[in-house]
Each structure stands twice: as C-alpha cells, then as structure tokens.
Scaffold this active site. Structure first.
Site, mmCIF file in Angstrom:
data_model
loop_
_atom_site.group_PDB
_atom_site.id
_atom_site.type_symbol
_atom_site.label_atom_id
_atom_site.label_comp_id
_atom_site.label_asym_id
_atom_site.label_seq_id
_atom_site.Cartn_x
_atom_site.Cartn_y
_atom_site.Cartn_z
ATOM 1 C CG HIS A 19 -2.145 0.504 1.550
ATOM 2 N ND1 HIS A 19 -3.569 0.771 1.581
ATOM 3 C CD2 HIS A 19 -2.255 2.061 0.826
ATOM 4 C CE1 HIS A 19 -4.063 1.749 1.739
ATOM 5 N NE2 HIS A 19 -3.481 2.902 1.087
ATOM 6 C CG HIS A 21 -1.444 6.363 -2.908
ATOM 7 N ND1 HIS A 21 -1.940 5.994 -3.274
ATOM 8 C CD2 HIS A 21 -1.509 5.001 -1.411
ATOM 9 C CE1 HIS A 21 -3.517 5.504 -2.548
ATOM 10 N NE2 HIS A 21 -2.824 5.528 -1.335
ATOM 11 C CG HIS A 199 -7.824 3.519 -0.643
ATOM 12 N ND1 HIS A 199 -7.024 2.632 -1.635
ATOM 13 C CD2 HIS A 199 -6.856 3.570 0.015
ATOM 14 C CE1 HIS A 199 -5.463 3.090 -1.042
ATOM 15 N NE2 HIS A 199 -5.503 3.969 -0.611
ATOM 16 C CD GLU A 202 -7.905 6.492 4.306
ATOM 17 O OE1 GLU A 202 -7.932 6.536 3.191
ATOM 18 O OE2 GLU A 202 -6.153 6.555 4.648
ATOM 19 C CG ASP A 280 -1.983 5.321 2.721
ATOM 20 O OD1 ASP A 280 -2.009 5.160 1.241
ATOM 21 O OD2 ASP A 280 -2.595 6.303 3.747
ATOM 22 C CG ASP A 281 -0.026 8.742 0.783
ATOM 23 O OD1 ASP A 281 0.151 8.705 -0.746
ATOM 24 O OD2 ASP A 281 -1.262 8.687 1.088
HETATM 25 N N1 ADE Z 1 -4.638 8.681 -2.047
HETATM 26 C C1 ADE Z 1 -2.945 8.748 -1.759
HETATM 27 N N2 ADE Z 1 -3.258 8.583 -0.121
HETATM 28 C C2 ADE Z 1 -4.829 8.197 0.222
HETATM 29 C C3 ADE Z 1 -5.661 7.848 0.990
HETATM 30 N N3 ADE Z 1 -4.248 7.160 2.544
HETATM 31 N N4 ADE Z 1 -7.033 7.160 0.757
HETATM 32 C C4 ADE Z 1 -6.843 8.239 0.024
HETATM 33 N N5 ADE Z 1 -6.787 8.236 -1.198
HETATM 34 C C5 ADE Z 1 -5.240 8.363 -1.097
HETATM 35 ZN ZN ZN Z 2 -3.401 4.562 0.394
#
Ligand code: ADE
Ligand code: ZN
Length: 337
Positions: A19, A21, A199, A202, A280-281
């Site tokens: 996971h 991005h 996703h 969340e 994630d990011d």
């Molecule tokens: N795009 C990038 N990070 C995300 C996240 N945590 N949830 C949904 N979309 C995303």
């Molecule tokens: Zn994500």
C-alpha cells in the site's frame, strides 16, 4: 547490556510493501528540484516551509496538498526519478517486493498523457530487481471522487498499457463515494485479467468494505481498520483470509486513530485477520515501511515474533507467484536466525 552508540541498527526484516502511492513518496527536496527543472513556482519559500504544511485534519486536507504538489510531475523523466527515489529508500527499509499505486486521473487532468506516467514509472520499475533487489507491480487507481464515467474512460485510455499493470485500485476521498459506484469498471478490469483492490474502511463505514468485497470482488482491502466495528464483517474477512493493507502512521496523521498506542492492529491480529503494515504516503506521514514497523513495535509493544508475522503476511498477501512467495517466506524465517 546497553548497546554502544556506534552499534549498527539491526537489519530490517524482509518485507513486501502493498500500500504505497508513488505520488505520496514525493519528498520536498525532489518536489523543489522538479519544480526548478520544469519552471514551476511552488507557493512555499523552501523545503522546510513545505514540510511545515504537513499537518492534516483529515483525509481531505491531506489530499488537497497531495494533488497540488503533483503539479511538478510533468515528464517521463519526472515519473522515473520519483520511482527511483522511492526504490532507493525502500531498499534501505528491507522492502524486497513493492506493489505501487498511481493515480492517472490526477495527471491526465493536468494535460499529462497516461502513457507518459506509465512509461516513466515502468522505466524505473523495469530495472528495479537488478538495481535495488526489489520486484515490483503497478496498480492503477481510480479516483472515487471523480465520476464512474471518468474511471471508465481512464480504463480505456490505459488499454494499450495493461500488460504493465497487475491490478486496479480505488482511492481518494472515501465518504460519499461507495465502491458500488465503480461496479462496471472493476468488472472490465477483472475481465481483462487484472487483480482488484480498493481503499475501504479508512474514513468510510464497514458497509463500504462489504461493497468492495461483494460488488467489486476485490482481492485485498486497503486500510479496512473500520471493519472492527462490524463483527460479521470481521468473521467474513477472517474466513476468506482477505488481506488488509493497514497503514499505521497514515492513520495517526490523518486522524483516523487518535494515538498510535490506541491502534487496533493488535486486536486485528488477535481476531485472525490477515493484516499487513504499509506506509501509504511516506513523504507526508513521517515514515517508510520499516519506520512503520518500528513505530508499531514501540507504541504497541509488539515483539519480534509478531513483527515476523507481519512480514510473513506481507508476502502471503502479495501478488507473487508461488515460488517467489516461498523464497521470500524462507528469507523472513531465516532473518536474524
Ligand atoms: N490517496 C493517497 N493516499 C490516500 C489515502 N490514504 N486514502 C485515500 N486516498 C489516498
Ligand atoms: Zn492509500
């Protein structure tokens, strides 16, 4: 015995990152370098000023900055450089296999052709095994706050590049955009032989996780932490061993969870869910894959055997062939032995 200050940090466990991005790996230094290369003015004085903007009230407030900063990504070289920078970091964090999301609509909306995005990323990923010891897969995500028609048009635009893709996914602002909105495009993706992830759970309710399973037919759920509010859903996820790609530092930064010490990860493992830990990011949320492993170890008191289970789960949940999966699982078992 206390370790000496010069003792090297123990090698990170081998792991798969499921996971991630790629646009969320854009570090401020690279953002400014790409802005200079492309003649773009960023509305921040410098890297530190940009970092100070990384304070989020919720998913939407993060997404606003995440999409705005993508303005610096314009050419094939930009996407290749972004992926190389991630792979170099991931290698240091023990990542041996990475399944990487990208958001084509966030680029095509700015006039960047989908082929530029995919060819640039693929250029870096094609050499990743040799250069970084990391096998890779690409997952094309649809933006759920855009229309179903836009997702369908994106899938059609991606058709000449489908051989480069392993799966489709669903991301962006969750609440108000249930998985069922994307039934048709996920059916087309499955017909084309792609895996499916989404996703769900969340910020959105457990009902969205049910829809992702029953309507989109997903192979994995991204995040999914809110499944814990629905006993029957947990039973279903456990029975089918549907992997959940949990992102602990993200959950805290986006205020899905108040405090890492309160994260449901231990309860999810106790329930028998197939949980993995991911970043994630990472540029925005304070850590890459191993940083997330260490953060949950420290905040939740997880011992080495649980961390090993999380590493094993990452390979169990990966879109790998069985020989590669077995090889990675052996490496996890041999780690530190
Ligand atoms: N795009 C990038 N990070 C995300 C996240 N945590 N949830 C949904 N979309 C995303
Ligand atoms: Zn994500």
């Amino acid at each position: 015995m206390p370790s000496s200050p010069s003792a090297p940090a123990p090698a990170p466990l081998p792991k798969a990152e499921l996971h991630l991005h790629i646009e969320g790996t854009l570090e401020p230094e690279l953002a400014f370098a790409l802005a200079r290369r492309n003649g773009i003015e960023l509305p921040y004085a410098d890297e530190d000023a940009l970092r100070r903007a990384y304070s989020f009230a919720d998913l939407q407030s993060f997404l606003n900055l995440y999409y705005a900063l993508m303005a610096v990504l314009r050419t094939e070289d930009d996407f290749a450089d972004l992926a190389h920078a991630y792979l170099a970091r991931a290698k240091e964090q023990g990542v041996r296999h990475a399944e990487i999301f990208f958001d084509p609509q966030a680029h095509t909306a700015r006039g960047v052709p989908i082929g530029t995005v995919i060819d640039g990323l693929a250029r870096a990923l094609d050499g990743a095994e040799e250069a970084y010891g990391i096998s890779t897969r690409l997952i094309m995500c649809f933006l759920r706050d855009e229309s179903a028609e836009s997702a369908l048009a994106t899938f059609e635009a991606a058709r000449p590049h489908l051989h480069r893709l392993t799966a489709v996914g669903l991301d962006s602002a969750e609440v108000g955009h249930p998985p069922s909105k994307f039934r048709e495009v996920f059916a087309l993706a499955r017909e084309a032989g792609l895996k499916c992830v989404a996703h769900a759970g969340e910020e959105g309710p457990p009902a969205y996780v049910w829809e992702a399973l029953d309507i989109l037919g997903v192979d994995r759920i991204d995040h999914g932490v809110r499944c814990m509010e629905d006993e029957q859903l947990v039973a279903r996820l456990v029975a089918d061993q549907v992997p959940l790609t949990v992102c602990p530092l993200s959950n805290v930064r986006l205020r899905v969870i108040d405090d890492l010490a309160d994260h449901p990860l231990p309860a999810m493992l106790d329930a028998g869910l197939l949980v993995t830990v991911n970043s994630d990011d990472p540029s925005y949320f304070g850590g890459y894959a191993e940083d997330n492993f260490r953060a949950v170890r420290d905040a939740l008191g997880l011992d080495q055997e649980i961390l090993r289970t999380l590493a094993r789960n990452s390979f169990r949940a990966a879109f790998l062939d069985e020989a590669a999966r077995a090889r990675h699982l052996r490496d996890v078992d041999a780690h530190g032995a």
